[in-house]
Structure formats: structure tokens, C-alpha cells
Write an enzyme that holds these catalytic residues in place. Structure first.
Site, PDB file in Angstrom:
ATOM      1  N   CYS A   1       0.875  -1.380   0.004  1.00 26.55           N
ATOM      2  CA  CYS A   1       0.139   0.107  -0.044  1.00 26.55           C
ATOM      3  C   CYS A   1       0.933   1.213  -0.162  1.00 26.55           C
ATOM      4  CB  CYS A   1      -0.699  -0.082   1.299  1.00 26.55           C
ATOM      5  SG  CYS A   1      -1.983   1.456   1.357  1.00 26.55           S
TER       6      CYS A   1
ATOM      7  N   GLU B   1      -3.823   0.987  -6.314  1.00 24.87           N
ATOM      8  CA  GLU B   1      -2.958   0.037  -6.936  1.00 24.87           C
ATOM      9  C   GLU B   1      -2.788   0.186  -8.557  1.00 24.87           C
ATOM     10  OE1 GLU B   1      -1.034  -1.588  -5.139  1.00 24.87           O
ATOM     11  OE2 GLU B   1      -1.945  -1.871  -3.135  1.00 24.87           O
TER      12      GLU B   1
END
Length: 229
Positions: free
Chosen positions: A2, A104
């Protein structure tokens, strides 16, 4: 992993969502591009009624210098019990990291083959990636499971507070976008337990599960002029 997330909600919304007490003149700015190295709000187990602002990139308390030598902005759930940067924090310094979604990058580079039809493992073509925004279907604000620490400058006594976002294996929604990892999103009912330092290590580890994929959604971001990548 992340490496970017969004926590773009007004302070009053965060206060209502997490049952916080606001301080007069509290300085808070929303952002769609929370990135490692930024100072961001978290909610700690030692002060669960207030936002605490920390740098996103964990600096262990035992570090001899203030240099961020390791990639500690993420912490793998599988490594928390033995990795020196995190093992003492698992039972003492946990935090919630408020978020509205995370980003992402999906590899969409076309497969290249040679004249015999074999896939070229190291193509010369530059990788192409598409950014996806991933969030929850019904929860506009949620929280990542995090760890935090304090480093004290031995010369000046300055205290530097930092945090890390814990990651786990990607679930079925995230896997086609980013096959390996995803941040741990805590179900709303689990947040109070995550901040409860009375839990055993086994009970804490049991909270670190991939979020239910059916409760999440993703969308590609075709044009984000304001988002530096």
C-alpha cells in the site's frame, strides 16, 4: 503493498465516524494522495479519542539515527512477530489509519514474443500501468490496521512519531490488479479490538485477515492530472 491512499474527508466526518473529540483549531487537511513520507492522521491505542499526526514511514525506537533506512511504510502481517522493526509494537503500539480508498497499479504491458512464439521474459518495451482506485461499497470511511512508534533524538530530546500500514495477501478483488499484497482493512466492529491492548498476541493476529472481496469495489482511473505518479 500500500503506497498511496486517500483520506479526503472533512474533519467533522472523521470525528463522527470514529467517535473523536476535536481540539479547538485542530489543523487538518484532506488529501487524495497520501504517500509515504507525508504527515497523516492516525488514531492510536494510547489516545483513541483524538487524531495524532505522524509521518508515514516507520522509524523504529531503537534506531541509532533518524535516517529512514528501510522500507517500513508497510509491514507484512506474516512478519510482525519476528521482524525487529515491528515485533515489540504488535502488542503495545497499534493504530487505526483512516482512509476512503487506496490505489494500486495494474501491469497492462502487452506480452512480447520472439519469432518462435516464445514469451520474452525481459522485453525492451517500457511497462504500461493503469491506476485503480479501490474502496468499500457501503463504507465511505474505513481504517487500515497500523503500527506506530516513537523515536527520541538523544541530543535534542525531539520525539518523532511514525507509523506503518499492515498488509496481507491480496483478496479476489485486488489480486487481478495487484497479485501479491493489499492493506489490511479492519471491519468496523474490529476497530475497537485493534486498539485494545488487553488482547493476546494470538487474538491480535486473528484480526489480520484480507477484507471480504464482495464488500469492495475498484475502478480504473483514466486521467488524473492532479495525481503525481
Amino acid at each position: 503493498m500500500c503506497g498511496r491512499y486517500s483520506e479526503a474527508k472533512e474533519l467533522a466526518e472523521l470525528a463522527e465516524r470514529f467517535d473523536l473529540e476535536l481540539e479547538d483549531g485542530e489543523d487538518y487537511q484532506t488529501t487524495y494522495n497520501a504517500s509515504p513520507g507525508s504527515v497523516l492522521p492516525v488514531i492510536t491505542n494510547t489516545d483513541p479519542k483524538h487524531l495524532t499526526f505522524m509521518k508515514w514511514w516507520l522509524l523504529p525506537h531503537w534506531s541509532k539515527t533518524r535516517e529512514f533506512r528501510y522500507e517500513t511504510f508497510n509491514a507484512k502481517a506474516e512478519e510482525l512477530t519476528w521482524k525487529p522493526s515491528f515485533r515489540s509494537l504488535l502488542t503495545t503500539k497499534r493504530c487505526l489509519v483512516p482512509a476512503t480508498g487506496f490505489y494500486e497499479w495494474k501491469d497492462i504491458t502487452p506480452v512480447e514474443k520472439d519469432m518462435f512464439g516464445q514469451v520474452i521474459t525481459k522485453p525492451k518495451r517500457k511497462k504500461e500501468r493503469e491506476i485503480y482506485f479501490i474502496n468499500l461499497k457501503k463504507e465511505h470511511i474505513f481504517s487500515f490496521a497500523g503500527l506506530w512508534d516513537e523515536w527520541v533524538d538523544p541530543q535534542s530530546g525531539e520525539v518523532i512519531r511514525t507509523f506503518s500500514v499492515i498488509t496481507t495477501a491480496a483478496n479476489e478483488l485486488v489480486k487481478p490488479i495487484h497479485p501479491d499484497r493489499m492493506p489490511i482493512i479492519l471491519p468496523r466492529e474490529a476497530e475497537k479490538y485493534w486498539l485494545d491492548t488487553g488482547l493476546s498476541q494470538a487474538e491480535v493476529l486473528n484480526l489480520l485477515q484480507p477484507y471480504e472481496a464482495s464488500l469492495m469495489q475498484s475502478q480504473p482511473l483514466k486521467a488524473i492530472d492532479c495525481f503525481p505518479v
